[in-house]
Write an enzyme that holds these catalytic residues in place. Structure first.
Site, mmCIF file in Angstrom:
data_model
loop_
_atom_site.group_PDB
_atom_site.id
_atom_site.type_symbol
_atom_site.label_atom_id
_atom_site.label_comp_id
_atom_site.label_asym_id
_atom_site.label_seq_id
_atom_site.Cartn_x
_atom_site.Cartn_y
_atom_site.Cartn_z
ATOM 1 C CG HIS A 244 42.323 40.686 26.901
ATOM 2 N ND1 HIS A 244 42.357 39.595 26.071
ATOM 3 C CD2 HIS A 244 41.738 40.248 28.045
ATOM 4 C CE1 HIS A 244 41.804 38.559 26.677
ATOM 5 N NE2 HIS A 244 41.420 38.938 27.874
ATOM 6 C CG HIS B 79 36.219 38.110 27.848
ATOM 7 N ND1 HIS B 79 36.874 38.754 26.831
ATOM 8 C CD2 HIS B 79 37.176 37.676 28.692
ATOM 9 C CE1 HIS B 79 38.183 38.712 27.042
ATOM 10 N NE2 HIS B 79 38.395 38.065 28.164
ATOM 11 C CG HIS C 180 44.257 36.864 34.685
ATOM 12 N ND1 HIS C 180 44.859 36.354 33.563
ATOM 13 C CD2 HIS C 180 43.028 37.292 34.274
ATOM 14 C CE1 HIS C 180 44.038 36.480 32.516
ATOM 15 N NE2 HIS C 180 42.909 37.033 32.923
ATOM 16 C CD GLU D 243 42.160 35.887 29.124
ATOM 17 O OE1 GLU D 243 40.962 36.187 29.171
ATOM 18 O OE2 GLU D 243 43.071 36.694 29.436
#
Ligand code: DHB
Ligand code: FE
Length: 282
Positions: free
Chosen positions: A12, A59, A193, A240
């Site tokens: 995303h 977030h 990431h 995530e």
């Protein structure tokens, strides 16, 4: 009876949304990534589900760090697009599915998953970017959406195993809903990431590939990956990926991998999209 017919895992990365919104998907940087999304869009348009349950993390946009629900379900009729600092993305408002969402809230809580209920909530890139990846730029999103947020922002996030069990409970709940709805479930975020610190920019193709393979071959083994392993192998934001387990737990034991696309990098992230169908449906 409602039924979950397929699962989609999708990164995303916010910059993917920016590339769509600003017409940059054909540029040399973005084209190789976006080329890989075409088959997913065709598959999904043909599948034409009625509702999507989108598992994602906020977030710190809709939810501040003052109150941090581990699991949250959005039961509203519609969800506005959050302003993440540059104005809301120019994408359609997200239409909810209150009857199924309330049924899920009730079933999950009585099934001992203590969901937070959101009557009103804005949705951020965690939800809108996977919609853009899989639906393109329609004037209205082609199905109703139930947002389901997982806390992966503030330690401690839930374990992968707990997320998988939540997915199993979602499937049980959906199958108890009277209306004949065809439901897809998205698990979003990842892949490897890390956005800050000494290891910023970390990508781990080996870990990601094994994770993609494991979704079909041995999802239970993947649920045993610890938080420390996610951090070490997939970077701090790689956590995530626990949200993919909610999607996988909601599918049958035997699934067929219909499609995968893995591309490095999208912004600072290894981006992937993975499509799974229950073997009984495939
Ligand atoms: C990036 C990726 C994310 O998953 C996110 O939530 C924010 C930023 C990135 O790679 O830039
Ligand atoms: Fe994210």
């Amino acid at each position: 009876m409602a039924k979950i017919i397929a699962g989609i895992a999708s990164s995303h990365v916010p910059a993917i949304g920016v590339a769509v919104d600003r017409g940059m998907t054909g540029t040399p940087y973005w084209e190789p990534l976006f080329k890989g999304f075409g088959p997913v869009r065709e598959w999904l348009a043909k599948l034409a589900p009625d509702v999507a349950i989108i598992v994602y993390n906020d977030h710190a946009n809709a939810l501040s760090l003052e109150i941090i629900p581990t699991f949250l379900i959005g039961v509203a009729d519609k969800f506005a697009i959050a302003d993440e600092g540059f104005g809301p993305r120019p994408v359609p408002v997200v239409q909810g599915c209150a009857p199924l969402a309330w049924h899920l809230a009730e079933s999950l809580i009585l099934d001992e998953f203590d969901m937070t209920i959101a009557n009103e909530m804005q949705v951020d890139h965690g939800l809108t970017v996977p919609l853009s990846i899989t639906c393109g730029q329609p004037p209205a999103w082609p199905f109703r959406v139930i947002p389901l947020c997982v806390n992966v922002v503030q330690y401690p996030p839930p374990t992968g195993a707990r997320c998988f069990k939540l997915g199993q409970a979602i499937r049980r709940a959906v199958e108890k809903f009277d209306e004949d709805l065809r439901v897809v479930i998205y698990g979003t975020g990842g892949m490897s990431h890390q956005l800050q610190g000494e290891r910023a920019g970390l990508i781990n193709r080996r870990f990601d590939t094994a994770f993609l393979d494991g979704m079909t071959k041995d999802p239970l083994a993947l649920t045993r990956i610890t938080h420390t392993e996610y951090m070490r192998e997939a970077g701090s934001e790689g956590i995530e990926m626990v949200m993919w387990h909610v999607m996988r737990g909601a599918l049958e034991e035997n699934v067929a991998e219909i499609y995968r696309h893995y591309h490095v990098p999208a912004s600072n992230t290894a981006a992937a999209v993975l499509v799974l169908e229950n073997r009984s449906a495939a």
